[in-house]
Enzyme design. Sequence first.
Site, PDB file in Angstrom:
ATOM      1  N   HIS A  35       0.834  -1.205   0.000  1.00  0.00           N
ATOM      2  CA  HIS A  35       0.000   0.000   0.000  1.00  0.00           C
ATOM      3  C   HIS A  35       0.871   1.260   0.000  1.00  0.00           C
ATOM      4  CE1 HIS A  35      -4.377  -0.839   0.532  1.00  0.00           C
ATOM      5  NE2 HIS A  35      -3.915  -2.054   0.758  1.00  0.00           N
ATOM      6  N   ARG A  61       0.957   4.389  -2.932  1.00  0.00           N
ATOM      7  CA  ARG A  61       0.657   5.813  -2.721  1.00  0.00           C
ATOM      8  C   ARG A  61       1.888   6.704  -2.825  1.00  0.00           C
ATOM      9  NH1 ARG A  61      -0.389   3.586   2.543  1.00  0.00           N
ATOM     10  NH2 ARG A  61       0.980   4.449   4.130  1.00  0.00           N
TER      11      ARG A  61
END
Length: 166
Positions: free
Chosen positions: A51, A55
């Site tokens: 994750h 990002r």
Amino acid sequence: MKKTLFIGGIKSGKSLNAQKYILQISHLPKPVYLATTEFIDEEMRTRVEAHKLNRADEFETIEEPLEILKVISTCKSFVLFECVSMWINNMLHHKRSFEDMVRELESVLKLDKTIVFVLNDVGCGIIPDNKLAREFVDISGKLSQLIASDCDEVYHTIAGISTRIK
């Protein structure tokens, strides 16, 4: 200020689509990525690292597994709440009640902030075989209704495609 919910199955693409969405609507330099996952094992750490790579540096990350109101109320930018499901898990693990969760979320929803919520849709399968899993599914379903009812937009994600349902 706008509230939006992205809901879908695990690995459906909802998180990535929610990230793209908030980056498109954000007029501030960096939206806040409110990360709620607690590290319970090495596999979870690997998921979190993936994750983080997704990002990159486009978000200011704040890690908080429980006290979401305290964090969100102080944010000066848009907030991506990733994810409500892990927050529910943490709340149950730390013996917080369903009523505590409702109070916290109702207070968050009243804030004059732009918030994008991400939530796993876990209620489409069979009834779990143990009490804790059934409690989690029931709470998740009830809280998803609470969040969706207060959101301006709701997107359901399947196979990487988010369809606006509200």
